[in-house]
Every structure is written in C-alpha cells, then in structure tokens.
Motif scaffolding. Structure first.
Motif, PDB file in Angstrom:
ATOM      1  N   LYS A   1      40.765  28.085  34.702  1.00  0.00           N
ATOM      2  CA  LYS A   1      40.148  28.486  33.428  1.00  0.00           C
ATOM      3  C   LYS A   1      41.284  28.864  32.491  1.00  0.00           C
ATOM      4  O   LYS A   1      41.959  29.866  32.699  1.00  0.00           O
ATOM      5  CB  LYS A   1      39.198  29.658  33.649  1.00  0.00           C
ATOM      6  CG  LYS A   1      38.451  30.108  32.399  1.00  0.00           C
ATOM      7  CD  LYS A   1      37.503  31.245  32.741  1.00  0.00           C
ATOM      8  CE  LYS A   1      36.810  31.778  31.497  1.00  0.00           C
ATOM      9  NZ  LYS A   1      35.932  32.940  31.813  1.00  0.00           N
TER      10      LYS A   1
ATOM     11  N   ALA B   1      36.973  31.638  37.097  1.00  0.00           N
ATOM     12  CA  ALA B   1      37.228  30.234  37.428  1.00  0.00           C
ATOM     13  C   ALA B   1      36.664  29.902  38.803  1.00  0.00           C
ATOM     14  O   ALA B   1      36.112  28.819  39.023  1.00  0.00           O
ATOM     15  CB  ALA B   1      38.728  29.949  37.391  1.00  0.00           C
TER      16      ALA B   1
ATOM     17  N   THR C   1      37.068  25.612  31.432  1.00  0.00           N
ATOM     18  CA  THR C   1      37.197  25.631  32.886  1.00  0.00           C
ATOM     19  C   THR C   1      37.246  24.210  33.442  1.00  0.00           C
ATOM     20  O   THR C   1      36.416  23.366  33.086  1.00  0.00           O
ATOM     21  CB  THR C   1      36.016  26.383  33.526  1.00  0.00           C
ATOM     22  OG1 THR C   1      36.039  27.754  33.103  1.00  0.00           O
ATOM     23  CG2 THR C   1      36.082  26.334  35.051  1.00  0.00           C
TER      24      THR C   1
END
Length: 391
Positions: A165, A277, A158
């Motif tokens: 991500k 993410a 990430t």
C-alpha cells in the motif's frame, strides 16, 4: 527550518450548501467519469443525484464508476481508467472520501498514460517510471473530514497481489483543479467513521508538525488544524447534525491536506499502510488510532521535540500544558471521548507473529517517511510500537 516550497493551486469552494454552486464553476471538460464507492452512502444520502444534476446543468455528460473500495486497489484503478478511455471522458469527478479521491487521481493519470499504475509507483516493487502524458483534470467533492485529499497531489493505492500500500503521485498536474468542501455532505457519516476520519486529519497535522520537513508555513497550517480537531471532533462524533462542528472539522481536514503539500508525514503512516495492506478491511483512521499512543510516546521518551509536543497539547485544549507527556494525555482523552480507545488489532485479524513482516513492509514500501521522523526509528522500534499497541 524556515525554508519551504508551497504550491497549492486547487480552487476551493468551502461552506454549507456549496455543492449547489457546482454548476457555476468552470468545468475542465464536457464528459466526466463520476467516481464513487462500491457502497450505498453517496446514493442514499442524495449526494450522487445532486452532483449529477449540477454537472448536467453545467452541460457535462456523466459516466458513473461505482467500484472504489475502502482501500482502493490497482486493479480497480486500472478498470476505472479503462472506463474513462472507453467512454472518451475528458475529466474525472471524485465524489466521496479519501479512498475515492485517491483512486480518482490514479484513474485520471492512467487514463492518459500507458502500462499499469504500478509502473509509476516509486516504492516497493514499483517500476519508478516517469509520467509520459498529462493526466485528466480532477474535481474533488469530499463527503468526509479525513484525508485532505481534495487539496493535495497524492493518493494511496494497494497492490493486492504483493500486499503493498503505497503513495502515488506527487505531480503538480495531479492537484485537483476544484475542491468542493460542503459540510452538509458529512452529516450522514456514522459516529465511528467520523472519529476514524477525524483522527486521520489530526495525525496528518501532528505528524507534519513534528516532521523534520516542517517549516514556519507548515506549522501554521498544522497547529490551526489541530486546534479545530481538538475543539470540534468530539462534538461532531456525538452529534452528526451539529453543523458548526462539521464545518470546523471540514476546515481542519482541508488544512491537513494542505499541510502535507508543504511538510511530510512520518512513519506512523508507513506502519498503518503496511497493516492495512495485509488486512484491507482495517479502516485507515482506525489503524492510526491503534498505534498512535505508542508511536508518539517513542519520540517523547527520547525528547526528540519536547516543545512541539507541548504546543500540540495546548492546541488540543490543555492551555497550561508544560510537559510533552501532556500531549498523550489529551490524545488518549479524545480517543476515549470518541469511543475509539479500545480498538483492537485482533478484531481485524492482525496477529503478533506478523509484526516483523509489517515493520519490514512499512520500510520497504514507504521508507521515505522514516526520514521525516524527529529521531531515528529502527526496525525493532517499529516492532515494539506494534507490540505495545496490540490488543
């Protein structure tokens, strides 16, 4: 398709108590960066002390790096690589679950290559630079049955600055040289995380099975993994000390890693990666569970691969399955049996007004996985999957 490429060079040491044999294996160096999470599990379970002892018996000096998060970031990867270089480590040992193994591959790569790890990422804002130097060798000791990362050449990292991500790796030299898969190390995994990890292993195989990149070889791995998850995940969830169940889930996990080296997962993973993410406290397996019903229903409604859904339903235990919808029946029942059928996006801070952003992120960062879907899935279709999944 019957064509396939297969290369899985990792030496696998599988079975109960096999960590005790680590010192007998060929070590790829004399000084290891030993990577674990920033939590307490490896220390409190005794796995860390046992691993250190085994390595020391083998004549290996160890440097501990204990900072890996549930969703490992590029900052921590770079810090780990710096630790490896500063201490002149000549290989990396990953002790933990998917996040630790993923991060360890990236650390091993960046310990020998210049720049930032995002220079070598192929999606999103990554600079797509080629590898310049061979990475350090990696040994994986998995403590969970989830990602199968102990036998593949990929990791997921990430970028906390850009909310991306993305999968990293793909190089043959990033395959772990050794994987120790000892189900006894998984006894202490709590029920909820046993379920999250088990469904991650399941979805690696279900996605790879319906994938446009599937083949005779990947189908064999995928269906065997699905059968083992279908029979043993609920048992492992209900009784973590059920070693037969743990053993079969560890087996399914390792197969689910191997299948991803032959086939390719679908956009289910792209979507979840985008979700976590933006919300890194969301466990990867939990996010996959949340969207799974709506995601697979999308393809069933379009009759994209009816026979494959029927085959998966049978593999999960419904021997007389005859409709693709039977797969959804088995999937939902297993989620109920594992107590994960009511996971809520809202509990992790996800809001409906983010769906467009998440759908866009999924395609921009890991759009390649959309080509593995058995039929086209447009932006608005992803938004609709998220909408149907929201609680």
């Amino acid at each position: 398709m019957s064509n396939f490429n297969m290369y899985v060079p990792t030496r696998i040491v599988f079975g109960r108590g096999r960590l005790n044999e680590l010192h007998k294996q060929n070590m790829p160096g004399k000084k290891a960066l030993l990577v674990i999470t920033n939590g307490k599990s490896a220390k409190e379970s005794g796995a860390l002390a046992r691993t250190e002892e085994e390595l020391h018996i083998a004549g290996v000096e160890t440097i501990l790096f204990d900072r890996i998060q549930a969703n490992p970031t590029k900052t921590v990867v770079m810090d780990g690589a710096a630790a490896a270089k500063e201490n002149c480590c000549d290989f990396v040992v990953a002790l933990g679950g998917g996040s630790v193994m993923d991060a360890s591959k990236a650390i091993a790569f960046m310990a020998t290559n210049p720049g930032d790890v995002w220079d070598y990422i192929n999606g999103g804002t990554g600079k797509k630079m080629p590898m310049q130097n061979q990475p350090l060798p990696v040994i994986c000791i998995t403590t969970t049955a989830g990602t199968g990362s102990e036998v593949d050449q990929w990791g997921v990292i990430t970028n906390e600055e850009t909310n991306e991500k993305i999968g990293f790796g793909g190089y043959d030299s990033l395959f772990p040289v050794l994987a120790v898969v000892d189900p006894e190390l998984m006894k202490s995994v709590p029920p909820a995380f046993t379920a999250y990890q088990g469904f991650d292993a399941l979805f690696h195989s279900t996605e790879s099975y319906i994938s446009t990149y599937a083949s005779l070889m990947s189908d064999m791995y995928a269906l065997t993994a699905i059968e083992n998850v279908g029979k043993y995940l609920v048992r492992a969830y209900k009784d973590g000390s059920d070693m037969e169940a743990r053993e079969h889930m560890a087996f399914a996990n390792t197969l689910s890693g191997a299948v991803m080296t032959i086939s390719v997962t679908t956009a289910e993973h792209s979507i979840e990666h985008a979700m976590s993410a933006y919300h890194p406290n969301l466990p990867h397996g939990a996010g996959l569970i949340m969207i799974s019903k709506a995601f697979y229903e999308f393809f069933i409604e379009r009759h994209a691969c009816d026979d494959k859904f029927i085959n998966m339903a049978r593999a999960m235990g419904m021997k007389d399955a005859s409709r693709p919808e039977d797969f959804i029946t088995m999937l939902v029942q297993m989620q109920k049996d594992c107590g994960v059928d009511n996971l809520k996006m809202s509990d992790y801070g996800i809001k409906p007004d983010e769906f467009n952003k998440i759908a866009r992120n999924a395609r921009e960062t890991m759009g390649g996985l959309f080509t593995a879907n058995p039929c086209e899935m447009k932006h608005e279709d992803v938004v609709e999957v998220l909408r149907k999944s929201f609680k």
